[in-house]
Design a protein around this motif. Structure first.
Motif, PDB file in Angstrom:
ATOM      1  N   UNK A 104     -38.210  18.487 -13.733  1.00  0.00           N
ATOM      2  CA  UNK A 104     -38.240  17.036 -13.506  1.00  0.00           C
ATOM      3  C   UNK A 104     -36.838  16.450 -13.521  1.00  0.00           C
ATOM      4  N   UNK A 105     -36.002  16.912 -14.475  1.00  0.00           N
ATOM      5  CA  UNK A 105     -34.628  16.411 -14.528  1.00  0.00           C
ATOM      6  C   UNK A 105     -33.866  16.780 -13.258  1.00  0.00           C
ATOM      7  N   UNK A 106     -34.035  18.034 -12.817  1.00  0.00           N
ATOM      8  CA  UNK A 106     -33.346  18.442 -11.592  1.00  0.00           C
ATOM      9  C   UNK A 106     -33.873  17.670 -10.387  1.00  0.00           C
ATOM     10  N   UNK A 107     -35.188  17.442 -10.336  1.00  0.00           N
ATOM     11  CA  UNK A 107     -35.770  16.690  -9.221  1.00  0.00           C
ATOM     12  C   UNK A 107     -35.289  15.246  -9.228  1.00  0.00           C
ATOM     13  N   UNK A 108     -35.222  14.640 -10.430  1.00  0.00           N
ATOM     14  CA  UNK A 108     -34.774  13.253 -10.511  1.00  0.00           C
ATOM     15  C   UNK A 108     -33.321  13.125 -10.045  1.00  0.00           C
ATOM     16  N   UNK A 109     -32.476  14.055 -10.482  1.00  0.00           N
ATOM     17  CA  UNK A 109     -31.074  13.996 -10.092  1.00  0.00           C
ATOM     18  C   UNK A 109     -30.909  14.192  -8.584  1.00  0.00           C
ATOM     19  N   UNK A 110     -31.631  15.204  -8.054  1.00  0.00           N
ATOM     20  CA  UNK A 110     -31.555  15.432  -6.609  1.00  0.00           C
ATOM     21  C   UNK A 110     -32.139  14.258  -5.834  1.00  0.00           C
ATOM     22  N   UNK A 111     -33.225  13.660  -6.376  1.00  0.00           N
ATOM     23  CA  UNK A 111     -33.823  12.500  -5.716  1.00  0.00           C
ATOM     24  C   UNK A 111     -32.891  11.310  -5.685  1.00  0.00           C
ATOM     25  N   UNK A 112     -32.166  11.106  -6.781  1.00  0.00           N
ATOM     26  CA  UNK A 112     -31.207   9.993  -6.791  1.00  0.00           C
ATOM     27  C   UNK A 112     -30.094  10.216  -5.773  1.00  0.00           C
ATOM     28  N   UNK A 113     -29.593  11.456  -5.707  1.00  0.00           N
ATOM     29  CA  UNK A 113     -28.542  11.727  -4.716  1.00  0.00           C
ATOM     30  C   UNK A 113     -29.071  11.542  -3.297  1.00  0.00           C
ATOM     31  N   UNK A 114     -30.296  12.005  -3.052  1.00  0.00           N
ATOM     32  CA  UNK A 114     -30.875  11.839  -1.718  1.00  0.00           C
ATOM     33  C   UNK A 114     -31.095  10.362  -1.398  1.00  0.00           C
ATOM     34  N   UNK A 115     -31.532   9.571  -2.413  1.00  0.00           N
ATOM     35  CA  UNK A 115     -31.743   8.138  -2.173  1.00  0.00           C
ATOM     36  C   UNK A 115     -30.434   7.438  -1.853  1.00  0.00           C
TER      37      UNK A 115
END
Length: 468
Positions: free
Chosen positions: A257-268
């Protein structure tokens, strides 16, 4: 919009642009649009990479759920095996006590017989034909009691000369020959030992002493207490293993979840940059269109690049609407196999039977000869049943897609089995089983109808599960 004329500060009059200034302004707009279009061409590659990231994250989460389900399944199976083993051992304690008592009584009787035989001394007065001289010769060879030898046999003489002589086999190993003890003296010697063994066995105890039985009972009771304690601790150990598995699963999901959140923020952030570039591109195209509408054509050389700058991008039909934030802290739970929910190995029996029938058919064993239409139809019927069972059974044995067989599959398998059996009965011309074949056919049709109804009607499936 970028204004193409110079407005005075009082706002009442303006100075018109020269033709060179109009061309310079239009070239500036075109160059800015071309630069934005080059930047926006990278959006497609970004979206493809982001979609791959989402697929990879979903696969990792699915793998974590499968590993967790497999761990829980192993814990449940280990607990079930341990409880079955302990229960079986507790049930066998009664027989184990009887076995120990019989074993202890056997040892006690053997020791008593050995003591009695050791105290039964060999004397000349007890055996006919054996005098004091032979008694001394036997004693010189270590045979003084009934416990010192066990049998006699005929064999070659120790020096290899002469015929066969009588050998006396000692209890501790080895055999000896005493000159003067042949067949006539060897038979009374063995009769005396057999009578000594019979008397010793008659004097041996027939049951264990009370203290020995009490000692064995205490050992068995201690074993029972230990097994009960282990049986009571089995669920606790399994629960501790489950908590550990849940903890490891939660940690793995937290990392994902932490990795997904970080990657999601960068993608956003990257997507917001592309959205801003797209808005800027549309604004510049609108400025260019207004500039063309106000000042008209700026020359043949600018006309071609101007039309390309105003052409809409293939990957940009509209400005993306503001995206709703995704709560990555609450991901959708993947379907994990429940403990004990896998399809059983017992389904291999009907699968193997139908596969065997696909090869040999029905009504063709022995001297029977089935019609050609029955040979083909039975094989196709069995092949269809085999294929359907394999299609249902194999995915439900995997950890990722574990589950029970659909309701009604057992009824259908039994119906197909009875249908093939009835077909074989009808094809058998040498035995009168026509009525039995008819009854089997009716029962097969009934089972097939019930199984098909359970497979196709959700309400019947729910009722069947409730009844079960």
């Amino acid at each position: 919009m970028i204004d193409s004329i110079t407005t005075q500060r009082d706002g009442h009059s303006s100075v018109p642009l020269t033709r060179s200034e109009i061309r310079a302004e239009r070239r500036r707009l075109i160059e800015a649009i071309r630069a934005l279009r080059r930047l926006l061409t990278k959006r497609h590659a970004f979206e493809v990479a982001d979609q791959r990231r989402l697929n990879r994250e979903a696969k990792q989460r699915s793998h974590a759920e499968a590993v967790h389900g497999k761990s829980m399944q192993r814990i449940a199976e280990k607990q079930a095996r341990q409880e079955r083993s302990l229960t079986r051992k507790m049930e066998n304690l009664g027989g184990k006590r009887d076995h120990r008592e019989r074993q202890a009584l056997t040892v006690l009787r053997r020791e008593s017989v050995q003591r009695t035989l050791s105290s039964t001394r060999l004397t000349a007065s007890q055996i006919n034909g054996i005098g004091h001289g032979l008694i001394r010769d036997l004693a010189a060879q270590g045979i003084t009691t009934a416990a010192d030898f066990k049998r006699v046999s005929w064999g070659k003489a120790p020096n290899g000369k002469g015929g066969e002589v009588l050998h006396i086999h000692r209890t501790r190993g080895g055999k000896i020959h005493i000159n003067g003890i042949g067949e006539h003296r060897g038979r009374p010697l063995m009769e005396w030992r057999r009578s000594a063994v019979a008397r010793a066995e008659a004097l041996a105890p027939r049951q264990l002493p009370a203290d020995e039985r009490h000692r064995i009972a205490e050992i068995i009771e201690a074993e029972r207490t230990r097994l009960r304690q282990e049986l009571a601790e089995a669920p606790l150990a399994a629960e501790a293993s489950r908590r550990e598995a849940v903890r490891l699963h939660s940690e793995a999901l937290a990392r994902l979840t932490a990795a997904e959140r970080q990657a999601g923020h960068r993608a956003a952030e990257r997507r917001a940059e592309f959205d801003a570039l797209a808005e800027r591109l549309l604004a510049l195209q609108a400025d260019l269109s207004a500039h063309v509408a106000q000042y008209g054509d700026a020359g043949r050389r600018i006309r071609a690049v101007q039309s390309r700058a105003l052409r809409p991008m293939a990957s940009l039909h509209a400005i993306p609407s503001p995206r709703r934030p995704v709560d990555l802290a609450k991901p959708a739970a993947a379907a994990a196999p429940a403990p004990g929910a896998r399809a059983g190995l017992g389904w291999l029996l009907p699968i193997l039977y139908f596969a065997f029938t696909t090869v040999v058919g029905v009504g063709e064993l022995g001297e029977n000869t089935a019609p050609i239409w029955l040979m083909i139809a039975s094989r196709l019927f069995a092949l269809a049943a085999t294929t359907e069972l394999l299609r249902l059974w194999i995915p439900r044995r995997r950890w990722q897609t574990a589950g029970r067989m659909p309701s009604g599959t057992g009824w259908q398998s039994a119906g197909v089995f009875l249908a093939l059996t009835a077909a074989g009965m009808f094809a058998d011309e040498k035995s009168d089983v026509f009525l039995l074949a008819c009854a089997t056919s009716v029962l097969a049709a009934f089972l097939l109808l019930v199984g098909t109804g359970l497979r196709t009607n959700p309400e019947l499936q729910k009722g069947a599960k409730t009844t079960t």
